[in-house]
Design a protein around this motif. Structure first.
Motif, PDB file in Angstrom:
ATOM      1  N   UNK A 217      28.751 -42.703   1.810  1.00 16.72           N
ATOM      2  CA  UNK A 217      27.596 -43.582   1.989  1.00 16.72           C
ATOM      3  C   UNK A 217      27.911 -44.771   2.897  1.00 16.72           C
ATOM      4  N   UNK A 218      29.152 -45.221   2.885  1.00 19.23           N
ATOM      5  CA  UNK A 218      29.525 -46.382   3.694  1.00 19.23           C
ATOM      6  C   UNK A 218      29.639 -46.043   5.179  1.00 19.23           C
ATOM      7  N   UNK A 219      29.721 -44.767   5.515  1.00 20.81           N
ATOM      8  CA  UNK A 219      29.884 -44.369   6.914  1.00 20.81           C
ATOM      9  C   UNK A 219      28.587 -43.830   7.500  1.00 20.81           C
ATOM     10  N   UNK A 325      24.818 -47.140  -8.806  1.00 21.55           N
ATOM     11  CA  UNK A 325      24.031 -47.219  -7.579  1.00 21.55           C
ATOM     12  C   UNK A 325      23.675 -48.668  -7.263  1.00 21.55           C
ATOM     13  N   UNK A 326      23.288 -49.421  -8.277  1.00 21.26           N
ATOM     14  CA  UNK A 326      22.900 -50.809  -8.043  1.00 21.26           C
ATOM     15  C   UNK A 326      24.082 -51.631  -7.535  1.00 21.26           C
ATOM     16  N   UNK A 327      25.308 -51.262  -7.922  1.00 19.04           N
ATOM     17  CA  UNK A 327      26.494 -51.959  -7.417  1.00 19.04           C
ATOM     18  C   UNK A 327      26.699 -51.660  -5.934  1.00 19.04           C
ATOM     19  N   UNK A 328      26.473 -50.403  -5.539  1.00 20.79           N
ATOM     20  CA  UNK A 328      26.577 -50.048  -4.123  1.00 20.79           C
ATOM     21  C   UNK A 328      25.552 -50.823  -3.294  1.00 20.79           C
ATOM     22  N   UNK A 329      24.324 -50.869  -3.776  1.00 13.78           N
ATOM     23  CA  UNK A 329      23.277 -51.583  -3.042  1.00 13.78           C
ATOM     24  C   UNK A 329      23.604 -53.071  -2.929  1.00 13.78           C
ATOM     25  N   UNK A 330      24.091 -53.626  -4.033  1.00 12.33           N
ATOM     26  CA  UNK A 330      24.411 -55.056  -4.038  1.00 12.33           C
ATOM     27  C   UNK A 330      25.557 -55.367  -3.077  1.00 12.33           C
ATOM     28  N   UNK A 331      26.620 -54.543  -3.116  1.00 10.82           N
ATOM     29  CA  UNK A 331      27.769 -54.803  -2.250  1.00 10.82           C
ATOM     30  C   UNK A 331      27.419 -54.553  -0.786  1.00 10.82           C
ATOM     31  N   UNK A 332      26.580 -53.575  -0.529  1.00  9.45           N
ATOM     32  CA  UNK A 332      26.141 -53.335   0.846  1.00  9.45           C
ATOM     33  C   UNK A 332      25.405 -54.555   1.393  1.00  9.45           C
ATOM     34  N   UNK A 333      24.569 -55.145   0.574  1.00 15.87           N
ATOM     35  CA  UNK A 333      23.839 -56.341   0.989  1.00 15.87           C
ATOM     36  C   UNK A 333      24.790 -57.514   1.221  1.00 15.87           C
ATOM     37  N   UNK A 334      25.772 -57.651   0.316  1.00 10.87           N
ATOM     38  CA  UNK A 334      26.750 -58.743   0.470  1.00 10.87           C
ATOM     39  C   UNK A 334      27.544 -58.577   1.757  1.00 10.87           C
ATOM     40  N   UNK A 335      27.944 -57.329   2.053  1.00 11.02           N
ATOM     41  CA  UNK A 335      28.777 -57.085   3.238  1.00 11.02           C
ATOM     42  C   UNK A 335      28.039 -57.388   4.540  1.00 11.02           C
ATOM     43  N   UNK A 336      26.718 -57.395   4.506  1.00 17.01           N
ATOM     44  CA  UNK A 336      25.939 -57.680   5.714  1.00 17.01           C
ATOM     45  C   UNK A 336      25.636 -59.168   5.870  1.00 17.01           C
ATOM     46  N   UNK A 337      25.937 -59.946   4.830  1.00 20.26           N
ATOM     47  CA  UNK A 337      25.602 -61.371   4.892  1.00 20.26           C
ATOM     48  C   UNK A 337      26.807 -62.289   4.683  1.00 20.26           C
ATOM     49  N   UNK A 350      39.729 -49.158  -5.137  1.00 23.08           N
ATOM     50  CA  UNK A 350      39.987 -50.323  -4.305  1.00 23.08           C
ATOM     51  C   UNK A 350      40.371 -49.954  -2.882  1.00 23.08           C
ATOM     52  N   UNK A 351      41.209 -48.909  -2.724  1.00 19.93           N
ATOM     53  CA  UNK A 351      41.646 -48.500  -1.389  1.00 19.93           C
ATOM     54  C   UNK A 351      40.511 -47.855  -0.612  1.00 19.93           C
ATOM     55  N   UNK A 352      39.673 -47.070  -1.283  1.00 20.85           N
ATOM     56  CA  UNK A 352      38.536 -46.451  -0.604  1.00 20.85           C
ATOM     57  C   UNK A 352      37.553 -47.503  -0.109  1.00 20.85           C
ATOM     58  N   UNK A 353      37.234 -48.479  -0.952  1.00 18.29           N
ATOM     59  CA  UNK A 353      36.299 -49.529  -0.544  1.00 18.29           C
ATOM     60  C   UNK A 353      36.901 -50.400   0.551  1.00 18.29           C
ATOM     61  N   UNK A 354      38.212 -50.617   0.495  1.00 14.23           N
ATOM     62  CA  UNK A 354      38.855 -51.426   1.530  1.00 14.23           C
ATOM     63  C   UNK A 354      38.727 -50.749   2.888  1.00 14.23           C
ATOM     64  N   UNK A 355      38.973 -49.437   2.942  1.00 12.77           N
ATOM     65  CA  UNK A 355      38.844 -48.714   4.213  1.00 12.77           C
ATOM     66  C   UNK A 355      37.396 -48.687   4.689  1.00 12.77           C
ATOM     67  N   UNK A 360      33.566 -51.320   8.754  1.00 13.75           N
ATOM     68  CA  UNK A 360      32.358 -52.085   9.041  1.00 13.75           C
ATOM     69  C   UNK A 360      32.699 -53.448   9.625  1.00 13.75           C
ATOM     70  N   UNK A 361      33.879 -53.981   9.271  1.00 13.23           N
ATOM     71  CA  UNK A 361      34.249 -55.322   9.730  1.00 13.23           C
ATOM     72  C   UNK A 361      34.486 -55.378  11.228  1.00 13.23           C
ATOM     73  N   UNK A 362      34.872 -54.238  11.828  1.00 11.91           N
ATOM     74  CA  UNK A 362      35.112 -54.227  13.273  1.00 11.91           C
ATOM     75  C   UNK A 362      33.834 -54.478  14.063  1.00 11.91           C
ATOM     76  N   UNK A 363      32.689 -54.186  13.460  1.00 13.29           N
ATOM     77  CA  UNK A 363      31.411 -54.371  14.146  1.00 13.29           C
ATOM     78  C   UNK A 363      30.753 -55.702  13.801  1.00 13.29           C
ATOM     79  N   UNK A 364      30.917 -56.135  12.567  1.00 15.64           N
ATOM     80  CA  UNK A 364      30.200 -57.329  12.110  1.00 15.64           C
ATOM     81  C   UNK A 364      31.064 -58.580  12.046  1.00 15.64           C
TER      82      UNK A 364
END
Length: 648
Positions: A217-219, A325-337, A350-355, A360-364
């Motif tokens: 989902x993150x990609x 699911x709500x945690x994914x949505x919440x973290x996705x929103x946090x990562x964009x702001x 932890x390692x999967x979310x870090x990667x 995403x950090x390379x773009x934002x």
């Protein structure tokens, strides 16, 4: 029968006293006549020619009157009881109808919330609508559009009787809406096509798979992925996170009357009490549901650090415990702001979310920090040399890694979180993701009287995954006995699928033991992934055999070959046949820093108890058989030939 017996108890003393009195009078009369009769004629009890005088006549009249009165009393008593019984039955049968009509009249007497020309929106599964129609009419389907703010139902919706929303009985009751529960429902329906299955989950969503929440989902390139929850697998194929669309399920209100049975899901409801003797459960709204067979598949809840819990509400608001699911949505929103996110934990999640966040950090320009107490990523699972290699891989994804980090305290200052480490280091960030493990959900253990394992946690079950009569446990919450590896508790997708499927079969009478060696996998992006089975603990002795990887040795290539992004779906126990080793000689081990692909064996007393296939895919049946055989191996290089890692 009981009423006649009661009447007889009232009449018996009177009858006995009358009979005794008559016998005494007869005896006295005989003595007065100067003789003791050996046989008293029946005529002496009457007023006939041989009558015995005025006294006998009086007593005879008294006895007759008593008998007639008793019979009359009994007749009217029985008739009155029958009348009262019929009135009571009529009152019970019409009570629900009267209450429904009264409530309907009450709702209709209130001003409508929307104009009559606008059709009323169908109710959502979490928000029932008021009974605008008679109680006998079925409710609108759960998959219909939820009411909007402008067409919300009137407040009287809360007064809708629970019996209209929740079935009072379900032959098969599944507690929990995760992978294990859905696998059990599908298995039950396969063996019993007419089965009625009710899934009760405290989440607002239908059953879904969790692995994509921290992987694919993150990609996704779709900006609306948090709404559609559809993603592209590494092979490019698109699929939904949900196991089945809403049309697959039937409404819970229709479960009892469904001619061919079906699977219903009761969302947003939590089971808070179990009565195992009465075969029923109580929900958080005090509704009760009885069952014939019950499965507990409550999964687990993410752990948190005590220093974060003690830090206060302000810190907790900026902390995510990633699971749903709500945690994914919440973290996705946090990562964009947010400007900075810190992940605490160096395990799978932890390692999967870090990667994922690192890419995403390379773009934002988002700063992604990962900290953990071990020396390297996956330090508790991978041998040290491979853990170090993985750490460098995560760094190349744009993540700042802080190893050997023990959190001392967390504070909030100037809208920033300050993480104080025990060695004096200070890390400032906007948001924290705590990925420090899972705690099995055993909230029902006390009320149900179920045993919780003191070492591994979870409900202790027998070989058939049964905790008590008519109660089974599957998934993360089950602590089962492995015939090869001892008692275990596993928290992976494949185990949830297979244990849920087996529990469902046993609920229909299969009585099969759980002998499956479940596998699990983790992907550090589309290029590096591994699959594992058994006990993979870095504290055990390990032997690794590696080879140079090719373009085919990636998670993306593996999904293209298997046709599925959930790789365990292509694995079955039946394919674990005797492997055939490669006839080519084993080349020299690859350079120590080149861990392109390989096999890592974990040993206990010279016996292989765990295997990791590093960028080696579609070989799990071979690994499963090696562990199942439980044999000692003098040369594991020879065993590595079975995986044909050098054939390309």
């Amino acid at each position: 029968m009981l009423k006649c017996r009661t009447v007889w108890k009232k009449l018996a003393p009177l009858a006995r006293s009358s009979s005794t009195l008559c016998r005494q009078n007869v005896k006295r009369t005989g003595l007065n006549n100067g003789r003791i009769p050996t046989c008293v004629p029946a005529a002496n009890m009457s007023t006939g020619p041989g009558g015995l005088g005025g006294d006998n006549l009086k007593y005879t009249i008294m006895v007759g009157a008593a008998c007639v009165g008793s019979l009359t009393y009994a007749y009217f008593l029985l008739k009155g009881d029958q009348k009262r019984y019929q009135e009571r039955i009529e009152e019970i049968t019409t009570r629900s109808q009267r209450s429904s009509k009264e409530e309907a009249a009450t709702v209709q007497s209130e001003p409508p919330a929307v104009p009559e020309s606008v059709p009323e929106a169908a109710p959502s599964p979490e928000e029932p609508s008021p009974p605008a129609a008679p109680a006998e009419e079925p409710a609108a389907p759960a998959e219909a559009a939820a009411p909007s703010e402008t067409t919300a139902p009137p407040p009287a919706a809360d007064s809708t009787p629970a019996s209209l929303k929740v079935p009072s009985h379900s032959p098969y009751l599944l507690i929990g809406g995760g992978t294990a529960s859905f696998a059990a429902a599908r298995s039950i329906r396969a063996r019993d096509p007419g089965a009625r299955v009710l899934i009760v989950t405290d989440e607002p969503d239908l059953p879904y798979m969790r692995p994509p929440l921290s992987k694919e989902l993150w990609f996704s390139d779709d900006p609306s992925v948090t709404e559609t929850l559809r993603f592209k697998q590494w092979n490019g194929k698109e699929r939904s996170i949900y196991f089945q669309p809403p049309s697959f399920y039937i409404n819970s209100e229709e479960l009892a009357s469904a001619e061919n049975g079906g699977v219903a899901v009761l969302t947003g409801k939590k089971v808070v009490h179990m009565d195992v003797r009465g075969n029923k459960v109580k929900l958080d709204d005090d509704t009760e549901i009885s069952y014939d067979k019950c499965l507990i598949a409550t999964g687990g809840v993410p752990r948190n650090l005590q220093v974060i819990e003690r830090a206060g509400e302000e810190v907790m608001k900026k902390t995510t415990l990633f699971r749903k699911i709500e945690d994914f949505k919440s973290l996705d929103n946090v990562s964009r702001n947010a400007k900075s996110i810190t992940i605490i934990g160096g395990g799978f999640l932890g390692s999967e979310l870090a990667c994922a966040l690192g890419r995403r950090s390379t773009e934002s320009g988002l700063e992604v920090i990962q900290m953990f107490p071990e020396k390297g990523n996956m330090g508790k699972v991978l041998p040290e040399y491979l853990s170090n290699w993985t750490t460098e891989k995560v760094k190349r994804e744009g993540v700042k890694v802080i190893a050997e980090a023990l959190v001392k305290s967390v504070t909030c200052k100037d809208d920033k979180l300050e993480i104080h480490l025990k060695d004096g280091r200070l890390v400032k960030t906007d948001h924290i993701v705590a990925a420090v493990g899972l705690e099995p959900n055993v909230d029902l253990a006390k009320s149900a009287g179920l045993e919780v394992d003191s070492d591994f946690g979870g409900y202790r079950v027998n070989a058939e995954l049964q905790a008590r009569s008519n109660i089974w446990v599957a998934g993360d919450a089950a602590c089962f006995y492995d015939i090869r590896l001892g008692r275990r508790r596993v928290e992976h997708h494949d185990h949830a699928v297979v244990s849920g499927r087996l529990a469902g079969e046993n609920m229909t009478g299969a009585s099969k033991p759980y002998w499956h060696q479940s596998m699990f996998w983790s992907d550090l992006g589309p290029d590096v992934g591994y699959e594992a089975i058994g006990i993979v603990d870095s504290s055990l002795p390990t032997v690794g055999v590696f080879a140079k990887a090719t373009a085919k040795d990636t998670p993306k290539a593996a999904t293209e070959k298997s046709g599925t992004g959930i790789r365990s779906e292509s694995e079955t126990e039946d394919t674990a046949t005797s492997p055939v080793a490669s006839v080519t000689p084993l080349p020299p081990v690859a350079h120590k820093d080149d861990y392109g692909k390989g096999v890592i064996f974990y040993l206990r007393d010279k016996v292989v108890v765990g295997i990791i296939l590093w960028n080696v895919f579609n070989r799990m049946p071979i690994a499963r058989k090696i562990i199942k055989d439980g044999e000692e191996h003098a040369d594991l290089n020879e065993v590595a030939k079975l995986f044909n890692i050098h054939e390309d």
